[in-house]
Design an enzyme around this catalytic site. Sequence first.
Site, PDB file in Angstrom:
ATOM      1  N   CYS A 123       9.701   1.781   3.702  1.00 35.49           N
ATOM      2  CA  CYS A 123      10.311   0.622   3.609  1.00 35.49           C
ATOM      3  C   CYS A 123      11.828   1.235   4.083  1.00 35.49           C
ATOM      4  O   CYS A 123      12.551   0.343   4.670  1.00 35.49           O
ATOM      5  CB  CYS A 123      10.502  -0.681   2.871  1.00 35.49           C
ATOM      6  SG  CYS A 123      11.298   0.104   1.425  1.00 35.49           S
ATOM      7  N   LYS A 171      -1.431  -7.173  -9.222  1.00 35.81           N
ATOM      8  CA  LYS A 171      -2.351  -7.164  -8.241  1.00 35.81           C
ATOM      9  C   LYS A 171      -1.787  -6.008  -7.293  1.00 35.81           C
ATOM     10  O   LYS A 171      -0.942  -6.356  -6.410  1.00 35.81           O
ATOM     11  CB  LYS A 171      -2.632  -8.516  -7.330  1.00 35.81           C
ATOM     12  CG  LYS A 171      -3.803  -8.369  -6.515  1.00 35.81           C
ATOM     13  CD  LYS A 171      -3.758  -8.931  -5.064  1.00 35.81           C
ATOM     14  CE  LYS A 171      -3.107  -8.508  -3.832  1.00 35.81           C
ATOM     15  NZ  LYS A 171      -3.752  -7.344  -3.342  1.00 35.81           N
ATOM     16  N   GLU A 177       8.771  -3.742  13.327  1.00 36.87           N
ATOM     17  CA  GLU A 177       8.697  -2.580  12.347  1.00 36.87           C
ATOM     18  C   GLU A 177       7.364  -1.995  12.704  1.00 36.87           C
ATOM     19  O   GLU A 177       6.258  -2.566  12.480  1.00 36.87           O
ATOM     20  CB  GLU A 177       8.792  -3.240  10.640  1.00 36.87           C
ATOM     21  CG  GLU A 177       8.359  -1.972   9.772  1.00 36.87           C
ATOM     22  CD  GLU A 177       8.147  -2.525   8.300  1.00 36.87           C
ATOM     23  OE1 GLU A 177       7.631  -3.616   8.294  1.00 36.87           O
ATOM     24  OE2 GLU A 177       8.740  -2.059   7.280  1.00 36.87           O
ATOM     25  N   GLU A 181      -4.982  -3.834  -2.163  1.00 42.96           N
ATOM     26  CA  GLU A 181      -6.376  -3.631  -2.214  1.00 42.96           C
ATOM     27  C   GLU A 181      -6.673  -2.290  -1.598  1.00 42.96           C
ATOM     28  O   GLU A 181      -7.929  -1.982  -1.519  1.00 42.96           O
ATOM     29  CB  GLU A 181      -7.382  -4.741  -1.572  1.00 42.96           C
ATOM     30  CG  GLU A 181      -6.840  -4.993  -0.227  1.00 42.96           C
ATOM     31  CD  GLU A 181      -5.591  -5.756  -0.093  1.00 42.96           C
ATOM     32  OE1 GLU A 181      -4.724  -5.924  -0.941  1.00 42.96           O
ATOM     33  OE2 GLU A 181      -5.327  -6.104   1.239  1.00 42.96           O
ATOM     34  N   PHE A 196       0.733  -1.266   0.035  1.00 37.27           N
ATOM     35  CA  PHE A 196       0.135   0.173   0.155  1.00 37.27           C
ATOM     36  C   PHE A 196       0.887   1.287  -0.121  1.00 37.27           C
ATOM     37  O   PHE A 196       0.382   2.341  -0.296  1.00 37.27           O
ATOM     38  CB  PHE A 196      -0.860   0.066   1.029  1.00 37.27           C
ATOM     39  CG  PHE A 196      -0.325   0.383   2.411  1.00 37.27           C
ATOM     40  CD1 PHE A 196      -0.163   1.597   3.011  1.00 37.27           C
ATOM     41  CD2 PHE A 196       0.195  -0.346   3.359  1.00 37.27           C
ATOM     42  CE1 PHE A 196       0.480   2.370   4.015  1.00 37.27           C
ATOM     43  CE2 PHE A 196       1.032   0.000   4.568  1.00 37.27           C
ATOM     44  CZ  PHE A 196       1.076   1.376   4.684  1.00 37.27           C
TER      45      PHE A 196
HETATM   46  P1  NAD Z   1       1.249  -6.549   3.041  1.00 33.08           P
HETATM   47  O1  NAD Z   1       2.143  -7.623   3.099  1.00 33.08           O
HETATM   48  O2  NAD Z   1      -0.027  -6.465   4.058  1.00 33.08           O
HETATM   49  O3  NAD Z   1       0.486  -6.500   1.491  1.00 33.08           O
HETATM   50  C1  NAD Z   1       1.255  -6.665   0.544  1.00 33.08           C
HETATM   51  C2  NAD Z   1       0.575  -7.669  -0.571  1.00 33.08           C
HETATM   52  O4  NAD Z   1       0.304  -8.623  -0.163  1.00 33.08           O
HETATM   53  C3  NAD Z   1      -1.044  -6.867  -0.742  1.00 33.08           C
HETATM   54  O5  NAD Z   1      -1.117  -6.841  -2.151  1.00 33.08           O
HETATM   55  C4  NAD Z   1      -1.826  -7.835  -0.009  1.00 33.08           C
HETATM   56  O6  NAD Z   1      -2.957  -7.970  -0.593  1.00 33.08           O
HETATM   57  C5  NAD Z   1      -1.104  -8.967  -0.083  1.00 33.08           C
HETATM   58  N1  NAD Z   1      -1.218  -9.902   1.194  1.00 33.08           N
HETATM   59  C6  NAD Z   1      -1.200  -9.431   2.371  1.00 33.08           C
HETATM   60  N2  NAD Z   1      -1.299 -10.580   3.312  1.00 33.08           N
HETATM   61  C7  NAD Z   1      -1.289 -11.661   2.506  1.00 33.08           C
HETATM   62  C8  NAD Z   1      -1.336 -12.830   2.791  1.00 33.08           C
HETATM   63  N3  NAD Z   1      -1.473 -13.321   4.124  1.00 33.08           N
HETATM   64  N4  NAD Z   1      -1.231 -13.754   1.893  1.00 33.08           N
HETATM   65  C9  NAD Z   1      -1.212 -13.448   0.514  1.00 33.08           C
HETATM   66  N5  NAD Z   1      -1.097 -12.214  -0.063  1.00 33.08           N
HETATM   67  C10 NAD Z   1      -1.183 -11.273   1.284  1.00 33.08           C
HETATM   68  O7  NAD Z   1       2.089  -5.312   3.075  1.00 33.08           O
HETATM   69  P2  NAD Z   1       1.632  -3.771   3.347  1.00 33.08           P
HETATM   70  O8  NAD Z   1       0.949  -3.516   4.672  1.00 33.08           O
HETATM   71  O9  NAD Z   1       0.615  -3.648   1.913  1.00 33.08           O
HETATM   72  O10 NAD Z   1       2.994  -2.808   2.900  1.00 33.08           O
HETATM   73  C11 NAD Z   1       3.687  -2.527   3.919  1.00 33.08           C
HETATM   74  C12 NAD Z   1       4.816  -3.402   4.250  1.00 33.08           C
HETATM   75  O11 NAD Z   1       5.634  -3.623   2.696  1.00 33.08           O
HETATM   76  C13 NAD Z   1       5.989  -3.039   5.364  1.00 33.08           C
HETATM   77  O12 NAD Z   1       6.365  -4.284   5.977  1.00 33.08           O
HETATM   78  C14 NAD Z   1       7.216  -2.483   4.313  1.00 33.08           C
HETATM   79  O13 NAD Z   1       8.275  -2.649   5.057  1.00 33.08           O
HETATM   80  C15 NAD Z   1       7.023  -3.351   3.117  1.00 33.08           C
HETATM   81  N6  NAD Z   1       7.656  -2.594   2.039  1.00 33.08           N
HETATM   82  C16 NAD Z   1       8.885  -3.241   1.533  1.00 33.08           C
HETATM   83  C17 NAD Z   1       9.637  -2.581   0.372  1.00 33.08           C
HETATM   84  C18 NAD Z   1      10.866  -3.079  -0.035  1.00 33.08           C
HETATM   85  O14 NAD Z   1      11.316  -2.880  -0.655  1.00 33.08           O
HETATM   86  N7  NAD Z   1      11.561  -3.872   1.268  1.00 33.08           N
HETATM   87  C19 NAD Z   1       8.978  -1.438  -0.265  1.00 33.08           C
HETATM   88  C20 NAD Z   1       7.597  -1.157   0.323  1.00 33.08           C
HETATM   89  C21 NAD Z   1       6.985  -1.760   1.260  1.00 33.08           C
END
Ligand code: NAD
Length: 541
Positions: free
Chosen positions: A320, A212, A422, A215, A188
Site C-alpha cells: 500500500c 480474520k 490502484e 483467505e 493478502f
Molecule cells: P480486500 O479488500 O480484497 O480484502 C481485505 C479483507 O477484506 C480480506 O480479509 C477479505 O476477505 C475481506 N473482503 C474483501 N471483499 C469484501 C467484501 N466485499 N465484503 C466484506 N469483506 C471483504 O484487499 P486485498 O486485496 O486483500 O488487499 C489489497 C488492498 O489492501 C490494496 O488496496 C491495498 O492498498 C490495501 N492495503 C492497504 C494498506 C494500508 O495500510 N492503507 C495496507 C495493506 C493493504
Amino acid sequence: MLSKVVRKSVTARPLGLRFKSILQLSSTLTNYPKDHSVSEPYLTPSFVNNEFIKSDSKEWFDIHDPATNNIVSKVPQSTAAELEEAISAAEKAFPAWRDTSIIKRQGIAFKFVQLLRENMDRIASVIVLEQGKTFVDAQGDVTRGLQVAEAACNITNDLKGETLEVSTDMETKMIREPLGIVGSICPFNFPAMVPLWSLPLVLVTGNTAVIKPSERVPGAAMIICELAAKAGVPPGVINIVHGKHDTVNKIIEDPRIKALTFVGGDKAGKYIYEKGSALGKRVQANLGAKNHLVVLPDAPKQQFINALNGAAFGAAGQRCMAISVLVTVGKTKEWIQDIVKDASKLITGSGFDKSSDLGPLINPSSLERAEEIIEDSVKAGAELLLDGRGYRPSDPKFQKGNFLGPTILANVKPGMRAYDEEIFAPVLSIVNVDTIDEAIELINKNKYGNGVSLFTNSGPSAKYFEKHADVGQMGINVPIPVPLPMFGFTGSRGSFLGDLNFYGKSGILFYTKPKTITALWKSNNLDDEILKPSTSMPIQN
Ligand code: NAD
C-alpha cells in the site's frame, strides 16, 4: 503438510454437539517449507481457545502458490457454529484478561516478541509459499509486525493515566480501559505485519480478538497464534476464523464485538466502516493508495533511482506504500532512460530464489487486470518504456506463475487508468510537470493520501513540500515512509476511514476508552457542618 490431525474428541459445543478435530501445525521452528514442492494441500485450521480446530465446513477455498499456481492449502468458510464458538470464546476470556495485571500482560508480550524473532524464518517461508514475495521481503513483513509487538511492550508507560488533586481532599484520575472484543480483518499483501498491527496491542491493552486473515494467505497468522499461546496468552483471548463475506458480516454485526480494525481495499473498507459505524462500533480502516514520488533536478540522481526502483517494484508493487507514480519535475525527465535501464536489470522469479528481486502477483486475475490497465493506458496515449508482460522465469516449474516483470509507462496523465486506479502490480507510471507547485497540485487532487516522497538536496524545497502536500505519510529522500511503531501509520484522505490511526499513541487510544473517577476522602469528618444537601452544580473550589 502444514497441519495434521493429532487427536479427535467429542465435546459439547455452545451450538450443539459436534466432533472437534484438533490439529497442530506441523511446521516447526526448524522444519518448514524451503521451496515450492508441496506434496499434499494442507487444511488450514481455525484457532479457538488456543486450539487448532479442523473446520466442519463444506465450503473450502483453494490457496495457490502464486509462483506455480499449484494448490498448497485449503481454507474453510468457517461455519456459523464455528464463528459463534470463536466470538463466545473471546467473550468468556475477556473479564479475566482485562483483570490480569499489566505487568503480567507485558511479560507475555516480551515472551511473544522473543518467539516471533525465533520463528521469523518459519513465518517468512509460509509467506513466500502462499503470497509469493521474496524470502528477504517476507522477513521484512514479519519484522515490521515484530516492531509493533516490541513497541507494545512499553504498555506500562503508554497506559499510564492522569491524576490531579482537583480540590481539597478530592482527586480526579483518568484511566483507559479495554473495549472488549475487537474484530480484525486483514488483507493478502502483508500476511504477518497486518495481523501484528492489531494483535500485540489487543493483548497488552486487555482486549480479546477475533481475527480474520485474508483467505488467500492465512498461514502466517496461524503460526503467530501458536506463538501467542506459547507465550502465555490464555485460551480465548486470540481467536482466528476464516472465510469471505459471511465471516466479515458476522464480525461486523455481532453486538459482542465492540471495535473493527480493517486493512484492505476501498470497497470492502468503505462497506465495513459504514456498516460498523452505523452499528455504533469503533472502526479504523486503512484503504487503497496511489503514492507519488516527486524528483527535483537537484536530487542525488543515483540514490533517487535506486530508491525509486526498489519502492516501485519491490514486493511486485503489492504494497500500500509502493511508489506507483513518479513525478519528474523539469529536466529530471531526462533521467527516465537511466531509470528504465536499472529497472530492466531487476530479476522477477521465485521468492525462494535468492537472486529474485520480486516475485509473482497474488493470482491470475490480478495479473490479467494489471495487463489490461497497461493495454488501456497505452491506447489512451501512455508510452510503454519497459514491458513486463509475458515474462516467465526460465525454470519450467514457474511457467504457470502469475509473473509480471517491472513495467514503466511514461507520459501518463490523470484520466488514464494507469494513473486513476490502484494497480497493485510492478507498474510505474511517469507524469512530467514543470514545477514543484504543479507536482503538489497533482498529488492533492488525487483521491488517495497514503504516502508521498520527495527527492531533493534543497532544504527550503523540502520544507515547502512538507507544508503543502496533503498526504498522511511523507518521505524526504525516503521512498517508503512507513513510520516505526512509536509513531502511528498515518494514511489520510481516501486512504483511511476513522479517527484513530493504526498503532503508536493513536493505536492505544483506539483499543481503549477513557474513564474518569473523582473521589473525595475528607481529611476531617465535617458531617456536622453540612446542614442541608446542596442542589447547585458542584464547582469544587
Ligand atoms: P480486500 O479488500 O480484497 O480484502 C481485505 C479483507 O477484506 C480480506 O480479509 C477479505 O476477505 C475481506 N473482503 C474483501 N471483499 C469484501 C467484501 N466485499 N465484503 C466484506 N469483506 C471483504 O484487499 P486485498 O486485496 O486483500 O488487499 C489489497 C488492498 O489492501 C490494496 O488496496 C491495498 O492498498 C490495501 N492495503 C492497504 C494498506 C494500508 O495500510 N492503507 C495496507 C495493506 C493493504
